[in-house]
Design a protein around this motif. Structure first.
Motif, mmCIF file in Angstrom:
data_model
loop_
_atom_site.group_PDB
_atom_site.id
_atom_site.type_symbol
_atom_site.label_atom_id
_atom_site.label_comp_id
_atom_site.label_asym_id
_atom_site.label_seq_id
_atom_site.Cartn_x
_atom_site.Cartn_y
_atom_site.Cartn_z
ATOM 1 N N PHE A 275 0.663 -0.884 0.446
ATOM 2 C CA PHE A 275 -0.223 0.146 -0.125
ATOM 3 C C PHE A 275 0.831 1.086 -0.214
ATOM 4 N N TRP A 276 2.144 1.284 0.249
ATOM 5 C CA TRP A 276 3.143 2.065 0.208
ATOM 6 C C TRP A 276 4.063 2.010 -0.255
ATOM 7 N N ASN A 277 4.549 3.112 -1.432
ATOM 8 C CA ASN A 277 5.919 3.416 -2.273
ATOM 9 C C ASN A 277 7.132 3.929 -1.143
ATOM 10 N N THR A 278 7.706 3.035 -0.904
ATOM 11 C CA THR A 278 9.067 3.270 -0.182
ATOM 12 C C THR A 278 10.241 3.421 -0.342
ATOM 13 N N TYR A 279 10.153 3.773 0.145
ATOM 14 C CA TYR A 279 12.353 4.692 0.086
ATOM 15 C C TYR A 279 13.206 4.525 0.968
ATOM 16 N N GLN A 280 14.320 3.895 0.890
ATOM 17 C CA GLN A 280 15.181 4.451 2.634
ATOM 18 C C GLN A 280 16.713 4.734 1.284
ATOM 19 N N ILE A 281 16.728 5.404 2.280
ATOM 20 C CA ILE A 281 17.864 7.162 1.326
ATOM 21 C C ILE A 281 19.230 6.839 2.308
ATOM 22 N N ASP A 282 19.772 6.480 1.780
ATOM 23 C CA ASP A 282 21.447 6.752 2.234
ATOM 24 C C ASP A 282 21.949 7.446 2.447
ATOM 25 N N SER A 283 22.699 8.693 3.959
ATOM 26 C CA SER A 283 22.907 9.350 3.581
ATOM 27 C C SER A 283 24.257 9.960 3.031
ATOM 28 N N ARG A 284 25.060 9.153 2.548
ATOM 29 C CA ARG A 284 26.045 9.141 2.045
ATOM 30 C C ARG A 284 25.582 9.713 0.858
ATOM 31 N N THR A 285 24.767 9.460 0.019
ATOM 32 C CA THR A 285 24.307 9.587 -1.647
ATOM 33 C C THR A 285 23.705 11.054 -1.568
ATOM 34 N N VAL A 286 23.498 11.463 -0.835
ATOM 35 C CA VAL A 286 23.041 12.264 -0.989
ATOM 36 C C VAL A 286 23.606 14.211 -0.614
ATOM 37 N N LYS A 287 23.774 14.778 -1.770
ATOM 38 C CA LYS A 287 25.112 16.058 -1.890
ATOM 39 C C LYS A 287 25.392 16.707 -0.756
ATOM 40 N N ILE A 288 23.600 16.600 0.210
ATOM 41 C CA ILE A 288 24.043 17.872 1.268
ATOM 42 C C ILE A 288 24.205 17.420 1.859
ATOM 43 N N SER A 289 24.083 16.464 2.624
ATOM 44 C CA SER A 289 25.079 15.460 3.695
ATOM 45 C C SER A 289 25.821 16.191 4.538
ATOM 46 N N ASN A 290 26.380 16.053 6.006
ATOM 47 C CA ASN A 290 27.392 16.300 6.282
ATOM 48 C C ASN A 290 28.281 14.820 6.016
ATOM 49 N N LYS A 291 29.287 14.298 4.932
ATOM 50 C CA LYS A 291 29.904 13.545 4.652
ATOM 51 C C LYS A 291 30.846 13.190 6.251
ATOM 52 N N ALA A 292 31.748 14.643 6.182
ATOM 53 C CA ALA A 292 33.480 14.539 7.444
ATOM 54 C C ALA A 292 32.411 13.923 9.251
ATOM 55 N N LYS A 293 31.266 14.275 9.156
ATOM 56 C CA LYS A 293 30.105 13.773 10.569
ATOM 57 C C LYS A 293 29.794 12.158 10.533
ATOM 58 N N ILE A 294 29.989 11.661 9.065
ATOM 59 C CA ILE A 294 29.514 10.368 8.673
ATOM 60 C C ILE A 294 30.521 9.073 8.525
ATOM 61 N N GLU A 295 31.616 10.281 8.232
ATOM 62 C CA GLU A 295 33.379 9.435 9.148
ATOM 63 C C GLU A 295 33.034 9.066 10.192
ATOM 64 N N GLU A 296 32.867 10.294 10.917
ATOM 65 C CA GLU A 296 33.151 9.968 12.251
ATOM 66 C C GLU A 296 32.534 8.696 12.696
ATOM 67 N N TRP A 297 31.286 8.374 12.405
ATOM 68 C CA TRP A 297 30.038 7.944 12.547
ATOM 69 C C TRP A 297 30.279 6.253 12.246
ATOM 70 N N LEU A 298 30.942 6.540 11.435
ATOM 71 C CA LEU A 298 31.409 5.006 10.611
ATOM 72 C C LEU A 298 32.576 4.647 11.994
ATOM 73 N N GLU A 299 33.327 4.966 11.576
ATOM 74 C CA GLU A 299 34.799 4.809 12.332
ATOM 75 C C GLU A 299 34.723 4.395 14.206
#
Length: 483
Positions: free
Chosen positions: A226-250
């Motif tokens: 009944f729903w059109n569903t999306y799961q969006i990875d922040s790493r694929t988005v232009k405006i996301s904070n890539k440095a912060k994501i790397e901190e979280w990954l580590e």
């Protein structure tokens, strides 16, 4: 309205094309505007706008609501998309009605709805609609009651606002922000209300996938058809904070629940990231004891100071299964006055121990020492008394959770304490230890710093026995029991 006839005609031509509307409605790339360095929506936003447009173009063949569910990591621009959908819905179809809500009233009032204000200032048709702190509606007085979208906090005890969404023959918009934490009752009432025939109905749910149960989770599982569903990875988005994501990954690792939820847009392996459940907090609110029920037990005061932002200094007293908030003071750097106030409470309640957060508490502690007080500083990031927990703060919150579960009572009218208790999330780190969400990360997702919750947690820093019996001897609390 004559001067707006051309604009109104242009908006009417976009009634079933939200993507074209977004490009038309805002000054993308125009010098001197906030969008001068932006070309348009991100790819994931384009995909959803296209899908809604394709569904709307079906016209009378559309027999059910258009339902879009987006589970995502942080910083992808979902609040912007929510603002675009509000403007699209209300400006391209006459007499549109809608409701926008979020996980908490704070999120709705301080993040979701204010984002609309930012976009409204750039909106090509802003003169046609009035924006307020709680609604957007037609500037034509004859239509302001029937042509509007309201920002409404939800309550599972009074869901009536979501039951009156009927708008036969026109358009209905429903938007859920941080939908994981919106109670199932609100979902069910909303679903029951969206039954008008020959009506354009758009229902979108956005959020971090923080819970592995509930209606938002089931949009991707039980009710997926009944729903059109999306799961969006922040790493694929232009405006996301890539440095912060790397901190979280580590710090947490690719497969940790924290990284799944906050970056990958994937539902957690555990049932819920919320450290103390609403069920535990609800039970604690309903629990009550007779005055003096725990008078034979030690009195402990916890102090969480604050000097910055909108944080407050909190002083809490606990005795056995009961507790009381003694003071809540806006950020204050007058250590002398605060020390005197704590000393006053210590004497008034004949406290057996006072624990103060070391973060901003060293000055208060030093003055207390001059006053002859035997207070104790607690380092939140210090070594835990139990290796199950990453640090002292996680340990204290773990002890508080057990206290609440076993019978701890909190005041039923203290909403701030309740929100603090259920606010923080927790994950298991790479070494198998429980790690509590930081105050900064809570603020990043729109929640206030849980100062009052931290003050109560401080009362579990160590085991305390009554002064009259031991001269205020403090013993490490490795297996806490209020008795």
């Amino acid at each position: 309205m004559e001067k707006h006839d051309e604009l109104i005609e242009a908006l009417g031509a976009l009634t079933h094309d939200p993507l074209a509307f977004v490009y038309f409605a805002y000054p993308w790339g125009e010098p001197g505007t906030p969008l001068e360095n932006m070309e348009g929506p991100d790819e994931w936003q384009i995909q959803i706008l296209k899908d809604i447009g394709e569904q709307l173009k079906k016209g009378k063949d559309l027999q059910t609501a258009i339902q879009e569910a987006v589970a995502s990591g942080h910083g992808i621009g979902k609040s912007a998309l929510i603002s675009w959908l509000i403007h699209f819905a209300i400006s391209t179809h006459e007499n549109t009605r809608g409701v926008v809500t979020a996980n908490t009233e704070g999120q709705l009032r301080t993040k979701t709805w204010p984002e609309l204000s930012k976009w409204h200032n750039m909106f090509i048709a802003k003169d046609l609609f009035t924006y307020t702190a709680t609604a957007i509606f037609s500037s034509d007085k004859d239509y302001e009651k029937t042509w509007r979208i309201d920002a409404i906090p939800w309550s599972k005890n009074s869901p009536e606002s979501f039951a009156g969404l009927h708008n036969q023959g026109n358009r209905i918009l429903v938007l859920f922000d941080e939908a994981s934490a919106i109670d199932d009752v609100i979902w069910e009432v909303t679903e029951g209300a969206l039954t008008d025939a020959n009506t354009e109905i758009i229902w979108c749910a956005f959020g971090n996938p923080t819970r592995n149960s509930g209606r938002f989770r089931e949009c991707f599982r039980k009710y997926r058809k009944f729903w059109n569903t999306y799961q969006i990875d922040s790493r694929t988005v232009k405006i996301s904070n890539k440095a912060k994501i790397e901190e979280w990954l580590e710090a947490y690792g690719e497969d940790s629940d924290f990284f799944k939820v906050r970056v990958r847009g994937v539902f957690p392996s555990a049932s819920d990231l919320q450290f103390i459940s609403t069920e535990i907090a609800d039970k604690a609110q309903k629990q009550s004891y007779k005055p003096g029920a725990f008078e034979h037990l030690p009195v402990i005061i916890g102090v969480d100071p604050a000097w910055t932002g909108s944080d407050s200094l909190e002083i809490v007293m606990r005795q056995g299964y009961s507790m009381k908030s003694l003071a809540s003071i806006p950020k204050n750097d007058d250590d002398w006055r605060m020390a005197q106030l704590i000393a006053q409470f210590e004497d008034e309640y004949k406290a057996d121990a006072v624990f103060i957060d070391m973060g901003y508490g060293t000055g208060i502690y030093s003055i207390g020492k001059q006053l002859g007080r035997k207070w104790r500083l607690i380092e939140f990031g210090g070594k835990s008394n139990d290796p199950v927990y990453l640090n002292m703060r996680a340990y204290m919150w773990g002890q508080m959770k057990e206290w609440l579960r076993e019978g701890g009572s909190i005041p039923p009218n203290d909403q701030a304490l309740y929100d603090d208790i259920v606010g923080p999330e927790a994950i298991i780190d790479k070494n198998g230890r429980i790690q509590l969400e930081s105050k900064k990360d809570m603020k990043d997702r729109g929640l206030p710093s849980p100062n009052k919750g931290d003050a109560l947690a401080l009362t579990f820093a160590a085991r305390v026995v009554k002064k009259s019996e031991t001269g205020n001897r403090i013993v490490a609390n490795t297996s806490y029991s209020p008795f």
